[in-house]
Motif scaffolding. Sequence first.
Motif: not given
Ligand SMILES: Nc1ncnc2c1ncn2[C@@H]1O[C@H](COP(=O)(O)OP(=O)(O)OP(=O)(O)O)[C@@H](O)[C@H]1O
Length: 271
Positions: A230, A236, A239, A197, A140, A232, A47, A18-24
């Motif tokens: 990085r 967010q 996004n 991240r 995730p 940053s 989600q 979870g939260g690995s940056g996939k959606t970003t």
């Molecule tokens: N490089 C970064 N710097 C700061 N914040 C980030 C970075 N990449 C992602 N985030 C933030 O971290 C959170 C998780 O990122 P994201 O939603 O892209 O991950 P995800 O893998 O899609 O999460 P999930 O597993 O819940 O679907 C979001 O709030 C996003 O804005």
Amino acid sequence: MPESTKPAKILTVACLSGGSGKTTTVLNLATMLSQTGKTLAVDFDPQGNLSQWLGWADLSEDATIAETILPSSDRVQVEEIIKPPVNEDREGRLMLAPSDYSLSRAADAIAMEPGRERFLKRALKPVLSDYEFIVIDSPPSKGILTYNAILAADYLVIPTECTHKGVMGAVSTVVLVKELLELDFNVPQILGIIPTRDQWAGANQTRMSKAAIEAIKEALPDIHIFSSVRQSTTVQQTNYKGWSLQEAGDESLAQAYIEVINTLMKESSNA
Ligand SMILES: Nc1ncnc2c1ncn2[C@@H]1O[C@H](COP(=O)(O)OP(=O)(O)OP(=O)(O)O)[C@@H](O)[C@H]1O
Ligand SMILES: [Mg+2]
């Protein structure tokens, strides 16, 4: 009239963490690719974060990607659910197949159906010639939705948070692809891992980030590692606006995505 004679190149973004940056990653790649060719971003996560970032926060009255994978009597064609982003006029170059929590119910509804791992691939078939690129977001965790997202794709990218948990997620994702291959599924080509991240304190990368990137190289020596993104607050902020980091004017944060696109173009021209 179809926009393109060649079928779309399909790229899935997945990581079993979870939260690995996939959606970003999906937001950035889809937005940037849409400058080259017509692009469909597919939100395949209950989600619904990608849909929300593109301005579709409430889909309770709308059919979503969930209905496109249902058994035939309830199934809706994907063309009927595709929408433009709300918060930015992209003149039809970037379109969205949206999702919300109803996708979890659809996953339950197809659990006993034969061929259930390939329903997303089937759903996308009618629009393959309408788009040059299709970029798919995924949940995730391991399960039928993630299998569908992976098996719909030609190419896979794995964003990996620079933490121990993130590295474990990337390794599990690669293991999953190998398991699917052993079961004779057509699996996508893994283009590489994007460390995300990545934390720095001034001019110094934190020990945690450095160790995580070393651990990825050690655990997955055959997989390409793109430049890291990085940590940053800009990420967010962009996004939530539904923008790419390049549009936000931050070329260095966008570097990894530029590299993924260059690799995708190179690999697909060789295919
Ligand atoms: N490089 C970064 N710097 C700061 N914040 C980030 C970075 N990449 C992602 N985030 C933030 O971290 C959170 C998780 O990122 P994201 O939603 O892209 O991950 P995800 O893998 O899609 O999460 P999930 O597993 O819940 O679907 C979001 O709030 C996003 O804005
Ligand atoms: Mg996500």
